[in-house]
Structure formats: C-alpha cells, structure tokens
Design a protein around this motif. Structure first.
Motif, PDB file in Angstrom:
ATOM      1  N   LYS A 305       0.821  -1.213   0.000  1.00  0.00           N
ATOM      2  CA  LYS A 305       0.000   0.000   0.000  1.00  0.00           C
ATOM      3  C   LYS A 305       0.858   1.268   0.000  1.00  0.00           C
ATOM      4  CE  LYS A 305      -2.292  -1.442   3.701  1.00  0.00           C
ATOM      5  NZ  LYS A 305      -1.845  -2.848   3.783  1.00  0.00           N
ATOM      6  N   THR A 306       2.054   1.158   0.607  1.00  0.00           N
ATOM      7  CA  THR A 306       2.876   2.356   0.761  1.00  0.00           C
ATOM      8  C   THR A 306       3.223   2.990  -0.586  1.00  0.00           C
ATOM      9  OG1 THR A 306       3.831   1.272   2.677  1.00  0.00           O
ATOM     10  CG2 THR A 306       4.916   3.271   1.922  1.00  0.00           C
ATOM     11  N   HIS A 336       7.706   4.221   6.955  1.00  0.00           N
ATOM     12  CA  HIS A 336       7.225   4.804   5.703  1.00  0.00           C
ATOM     13  C   HIS A 336       8.266   5.721   5.095  1.00  0.00           C
ATOM     14  CE1 HIS A 336       3.279   3.235   5.381  1.00  0.00           C
ATOM     15  NE2 HIS A 336       2.779   3.830   6.440  1.00  0.00           N
ATOM     16  N   ASP A 400      -3.040   6.156   7.136  1.00  0.00           N
ATOM     17  CA  ASP A 400      -2.708   4.741   7.136  1.00  0.00           C
ATOM     18  C   ASP A 400      -3.360   4.054   8.331  1.00  0.00           C
ATOM     19  OD1 ASP A 400      -1.580   2.364   6.447  1.00  0.00           O
ATOM     20  OD2 ASP A 400       0.439   2.860   7.098  1.00  0.00           O
ATOM     21  N   GLU A 401      -3.818   2.826   8.122  1.00  0.00           N
ATOM     22  CA  GLU A 401      -4.413   2.043   9.203  1.00  0.00           C
ATOM     23  C   GLU A 401      -5.491   2.858   9.900  1.00  0.00           C
ATOM     24  OE1 GLU A 401      -3.539  -0.900   9.161  1.00  0.00           O
ATOM     25  OE2 GLU A 401      -1.552  -0.915   8.265  1.00  0.00           O
ATOM     26  N   GLY A 556       2.639  -2.861  10.189  1.00  0.00           N
ATOM     27  CA  GLY A 556       3.465  -2.217   9.179  1.00  0.00           C
ATOM     28  C   GLY A 556       4.974  -2.355   9.198  1.00  0.00           C
TER      29      GLY A 556
HETATM   30 MG    MG Z   1       1.664  -0.537   5.570  1.00  0.00          MG
END
Ligand code: MG
Ligand code: ADP
Length: 702
Positions: A305-306, A336, A400-401, A556
C-alpha cells in the motif's frame, strides 16, 4: 443555531431534581462526557435489560427464587435488638393465604417504620426466598402504596451503570428527562415510516424507558430500531451534506502531468502488481474530478500500500501541491519515510517526517519549509494535525491504518487544506456497513494480489510444554544467520497501548539473552522512539538476530529478511492481530515459519482462532472468520458490537438500517439538498439532536 425547540433537551442534568454534583460526576463517567451531561444524553442512554415485576401471586402460590409483587398487609415490626446492629430489621406481613417476612439489614433509623406502617396495605416487590421454611424477601426493590402501584407498569428498565450510581436515581433522572421531551416534528419520510413500521419518536423514546412489554427494549424491536435509524440517518445526512459542500472551484485539479510518477515507477526495484496499477489509476482519476476524493485502499499486510500512497502523493506534487501521510505509530511513520524517501528523492520530490520526536529548532525549521511549500510530502504521526502545523497548499491526506484514528483526527487533517482529497489505507478489510457508517459512500480499491515472489508461511501451533524444543530451533536458526521475531502479549488484552505490562516481554528477553547473549534485542511500547528505532535498525542490519517484542511490531514494520516468528501465548491474541503479526514475516524471497506457542488447555474460541490462522494467510478470509467469531465491532478494535461515536445503533443488529439510512440521505440530497421547508426544518432538528450539525451552517438558513 440549534432550533429552540430542542433547548430543554440540552439543559444540563443538574437542573433535574435529585441530580447534584456527585451524580453529575458519576453521569459524566457513565455517559462518557467531559462536561455535565445534558438531558438528551440521559434519554439516549438505553436500557440493557428489564425486570419483570408483573407476576402477582398470592403468598402461598409464589415460587421461591422468582421476582414477585405481593399485595400484603403489614402486621408487626421486629427491630434489631439494641447493640446488635448486624441483626436485621424484620417486618411481618401477610395476605389471606400466608405470611411473608421482609428483611432489612442496616437500615437507617426510622426508614422501615415510614415505608411499612403497621396495619397498612403495601405492594412489595423483590425476589422471594425461603428462610427457616418461611417465605422472605430481603431488601424488597419496591414498596409502594395503592396510588404508587397504579403508576407502575410492572416492568422496570435496567440500565448500564457505573459504580456508585444507584439504579433508582438514574431511573428517576431519566423519568424526569422524559417529561421535558418537546413535541418533535417527524423527520423520517412517510414511505420509510410505513415500510419500516417505525413508531413516532416520542413513542419510541417513551417505550424504551417505560417498557410496557418485555420486548420493548430489544435492540431489534421497533422502538430501539427507530432510534437507531434516526441516529444513523443523522450521521449519513451529515456526511452527505459535508461531501456536497466540498466541490472544488472550477479548474482546480490535484493531479499533474505524471512526470514524478514515471520517475518513481522507473526507480522501483520491482514491477507494480496489477491491482497496484489499478489503484493508482483510480486515484489519479479521482484527483482530476471536481468532487473531492474519498477512497479506501484495502490490502492485506504486505500487499504494497505504501508505494500506492507515494504515487498518489507524487501526482499531487506534480500539480504543485502538498500531501500528508499520517500513520498511527512512530515506528510506522519512520518505516514509511525509510521506504519513501529514497524513491521520492530520486524523482526530485521533497519529503520530510514530523512526529512527537521532532522538537525545537528542527521542528520550527521544518514547519517553516512546510508553510513555504518546500515540502511536497510530509509523513508523520498525529503530530501532523497539531494547530501550528500549517501547509502551503495541502491537497491530499493519506491516513494509514485508519481504524486506529478517530473520525475527528481524519477531519482535523483534512481541514488543513482547501478541498483536501482523502485516501485511507487499511490492512483490515473493513466491512461495507462500517465504511458506510463512517465515510458515507466511499470508493474502494482492493489490493488483492501479493507482490510476486512471496514465499508461503508455514504456521504451526506448539504447546508451551515444548518451549525447550522451540528454543533449540531458534538457536539453530540464529546459527544459520536468520532473523527471528519473538512476540509476547500484553498481560491483559484490555490494557491500552502505552500502558502495556512489560513483565512478559522483559522476562522473556532476559531468559533468551542468557541463552543467546547479545544477539538478542528488545522493543516495547514504553521505550523512547529513538531507542526503538535503534533496536529495529540493528535488527534490520543483522546486528541482532532475535528481536523480542510486544505488539509494537504489529502494524506495518517491514524487515523483509526476517523469516521466523514465535508468538508466545498465541491463544491470547485476536485473529486479526495474529494475522497482522504474522504479516511481518514472509515478505522476502525465503520461506518463513510462524510458531504459535499456546498455553494448555485451550478454550473453544482460542482453538478456533489458531485453526483458522494455521489454515490460511488470506487476510480477507481471516477477516470473515473473525467476523463470525467475534462480531463486527471488534474489527474496529472495540468490544461488543457498538459503533464508536454512535450511542444507539449497533453494527450487528442494525446493519440493514445503515443502508436504508444511506438511501434516505441520498434521496434527501437529491430532493432537498438545502433542507428547506417543513421537512427540511425537521431534518435540521434531527441533525442538532444527534449533534451532527457541522454542515448546517454551510447550507444556510432553511
Ligand atoms: Mg503498511
Ligand atoms: P503494506 O500493504 O502492508 O503496507 P508495504 O507497502 O509495507 O505493505 O509493502 C510491503 C513490502 O512489499 C515492501 O517491502 C515493499 O517494498 C514491497 N512491495 C510493494 N509492492 C511490491 C511489488 N509490486 N512487488 C514486489 N514487492 C513489492
């Protein structure tokens, strides 16, 4: 402005008789409010069950152990002997079939005499017991005279309580609040009222608090359902109104010509998967539309997804605007930036990180650059939404999340730009009903494939009694240069992040260190950020081979070379959490092994969970099984089946109503988007009642 009609409901509870500062404090706690609750908060606090007092047998026929209401005459009193305050105060009463003893322990002086005068008739209700062969009621719940009895329905609501708050005083407060209920206009359309057979609002509120039938308080019954629908409709309408006001000015576009994106794609050491390409294309298309983007990218752990988020940010940067990527933890934010920075910089995109750790001069300089537009993508934690963080032109917020953040945080981030596009990344497949509840109609991109070349994970459950074998195996793996995670649970699952109990992890760390020396490292949530990073970096660099960790590595963290994970007390983890944890391995090109160490004996739930996790690594299947085992609420990490931010609607029981409320909101937006006329006024009332009125000022007066 709130319609004045509603004012009585927004009066503080302390205006009710019998509600003083002490009750105020208890009610704040109970109703989860930082300030004095209002009458509306009381009215929306619904019963959890009822007590049925309608059984009115003669004493001779009353069944021991059941709740009964007896009509008796008070015959005589026997107070406790002086100097023996522990003996009960007994009241002998009877009807024409037998005798009953009413027993009071430690009653205040004069209390019983006043309640049960000799020679009078009283209705007494409580649970019947037998003591020395004589029928007895200890501390009757209710004692009323003829007039009082006429007012009782015989069914008492039982509310969720908090320690120190008596049910009687809560009932009295709610009953008073009900008398203040104004005549509210009907906001539901006649069609829906008819189709769903909803009662009017007054009847719904009255019947849940003053039940006439035992079934009146059931969440799937007509009264509760009507209230749930109202609450959901308010939510859906608010989302739709906000969305409608968020059209971009003509000509403004948030995606550029693609030059940064192609540079990044060229620099990637791998090819994008088909679903990654599709997601990026959909996002780019959204960014070009005159309506704001609201898109969820759902993809299992490790689905990549990053890089999708980075490409979205690049599209925005090409148009000369800024993007922000908000992660739930510091480790994740750093993770990230580590992935993103080299790719971005090679393409000429300027990225930076902002967490609680950037302070003083460093932080000031960073904020100045951000405000001057010298940063294209800012990655960070919720530090990104602090008041003094000012963007020159924020156009894209990536969260994110998501489920770790509240709706408020999401709004806070999007309010930092003019018409910010929103991209939400989630590893947990969020059920459709929940997406609807929190985002309204949101577009979804799914990353269904795993990047090519991933090896399967061999998952096994091993009883704790074989821990020595496991340690030996870990020793061999370390000898062969492999990277191993050793996960320890929080002592108590209910303990919140940050307050986790460390005995497990630290004790295990010490025992493993004795055995394997300085090849062992430890990370946990209470360590300082820099310290955590240092240990993680040592692990990634193979300086340590065995990393003991609490669930801080859950989300992650990406060390593709790690191939072995031991999860201690695996029976204590939820299914989603086990899947997330295991997702830390199996990321590279080597085969991986996951050992689930469990304590015997296993409960049924734990057994079922471990079975599922052994059988599959498919996150969507695991999420489905998880739903079956635990109910939807837990997918968002909340207990029971409540919906955060909702007081009445429940995800399990009212799933149907969520879609119906959505449809009703869409119809309203089509027919009457400015909420005009009588129906419009009624809907405004609804929005204010449930405090979803953020958008009302945006659409003007009715
Ligand atoms: Mg991730
Ligand atoms: P998640 O969806 O869990 O956030 P990440 O974005 O962290 O996943 O990606 C997991 C790993 O997969 C990273 O090391 C990333 O570089 C790698 N990756 C992403 N996309 C691909 C791809 N198409 N092919 C191979 N590896 C990929």
């Amino acid at each position: 402005m709130r319609p004045s009609l509603l004012n009585p409901l927004f009066a503080p509870v302390t205006t009710l008789s019998g509600v003083g500062p002490k009750q105020d404090k208890l009610l704040r706690y109970l109703l989860d409010r930082s300030e004095t609750p209002r009458l509306v908060d009381l009215l929306l606090h619904l019963p959890a069950s009822v007590i049925d007092r309608r059984a009115r047998p003669k004493i001779r026929d009353a069944a021991v152990g059941t709740m009964v209401t007896l009509e008796v005459t008070v015959d005589r009193h026997r107070p406790p002997p002086p100097r023996n305050s522990r003996a009960p105060y007994l009241v002998y009463a009877s009807d024409d079939t037998g005798d009953v003893v009413l027993t009071y322990f430690r009653s205040p002086p004069g209390f019983v005499e006043k309640l049960l005068p000799v020679g009078e008739k009283r209705y007494v209700s409580g649970t019947l017991a037998l003591y020395d062969g004589i029928p007895q009621i200890v501390h009757p719940d209710r004692v009323v005279d003829e007039a009082g009895f006429a007012k009782l329905s015989g069914i008492d609501p039982v509310y969720p309580l908090t320690e120190g708050l008596a049910i009687g005083s809560l009932r009295r407060a709610i009953a008073q609040a009900l008398t203040k209920l104004p005549d509210l206009p009907e906001w539901i359309s006649p069609e829906v009222l008819r189709r769903c057979k909803f009662p009017p609002i007054r009847e719904a509120l009255t019947r849940v608090h003053v039940p006439v039938e035992l079934t009146d308080i059931l969440p799937d019954g007509p009264f509760w359902s009507r209230l749930a629908f109202d609450e959901l409709l308010a939510g859906q309408l608010a989302l739709a109104l906000i969305r409608a006001t968020l059209r971009r000015p003509a000509g403004v576009r948030n995606a550029g010509d693609g030059h940064l994106r192609s540079k990044i794609i060229d620099a990637l050491p791998y090819a994008l998967t088909k679903s990654q390409r599709e997601a990026v294309a959909a996002i780019t298309e959204d960014l070009r539309q005159p309506v704001r983007m609201l898109r969820l990218v759902q993809g299992d752990v490790g689905s990549g997804k990053t890089v999708v988020a980075l490409l979205a940010a690049a599209a925005v940067a090409e148009a000369g605007k800024q993007a922000a990527l908000m992660a739930p933890t510091e480790i994740l934010a750093r993770q990230h930036i580590k992935t993103i920075a080299p790719l971005a910089e090679r393409a000429g995109m300027r990225v930076a990180i902002l967490t609680g750790r950037e302070k003083g001069k460093e932080r000031r300089e960073l904020l100045a650059r951000l405000e001057a537009g010298e940063i294209d993508l800012l990655v960070g934690t919720h530090a990104l939404i602090q008041d003094d963080v000012i963007y020159k032109d924020l156009a894209l917020a990536v969260v994110d999340e998501q489920h770790r953040f509240g709706v408020r945080e999401r709004l806070a981030l999007t309010s930092k730009g003019a018409a910010v596009d929103v991209l939400v990344l989630s590893a947990t497949p969020i059920p459709r009903t929940l997406v609807l509840t929190y985002f309204g109609d949101m577009d979804v991109s799914e990353l269904r494939e795993k990047p090519a070349g991933r090896q399967p994970i061999d998952t096994r459950a091993v009883p704790m009694s074989r821990i020595e074998d496991v340690m030996d195996g870990v020793g061999r793996a370390l000898g062969a240069g492999k990277l191993v995670y050793w996960i320890c649970p929080l002592v108590d699952e209910s303990e919140a992040e940050g307050t986790e109990h460390l005995t497990n992890a630290t004790e295990r760390f010490e025992s493993l260190q004795k055995r394997f020396g300085d090849r062992v490292g430890l990370v946990h949530g209470q360590m300082k950020g820099a310290e955590k990073d240092r240990v993680m970096a040592q692990f990634a660099a193979h300086e340590i081979g065995l990393l003991v960790a609490t669930t801080v590595v859950e989300v992650g963290v990406d060390v593709p070379a790690a191939t072995i994970m031991v999860i201690e007390n695996a029976e204590r983890f939820g299914l989603a959490q086990l899947h997330q944890l295991r997702g830390r391995i199996g990321r590279g090109s080597e085969a991986s092994t996951c050992l689930l160490l469990y304590k015997e004996p296993l409960g049924e739930m734990s057994k079922a969970r471990l079975k599922v996790i052994r059988e599959t690594t498919d996150g969507f299947r695991i999420a489905e099984e998880d739903l079956k085992l635990r109910g939807e609420g837990d997918v968002l990490g909340i207990r029971q089946s409540g919906l955060p931010g909702y007081r009445i609607a429940r995800s399990d029981i009212h799933a149907q109503l969520i879609t119906q409320a959505r449809d009703e909101a869409l119809r309203i937006m089509k027919d009457n988007p400015k909420l005009k006329g009588e129906r419009g006024d009624a809907l405004r009332c609804l929005l204010y009642l449930y405090e979803r009125d953020e958008a009302v000022p945006l659409i003007g007066a009715g």
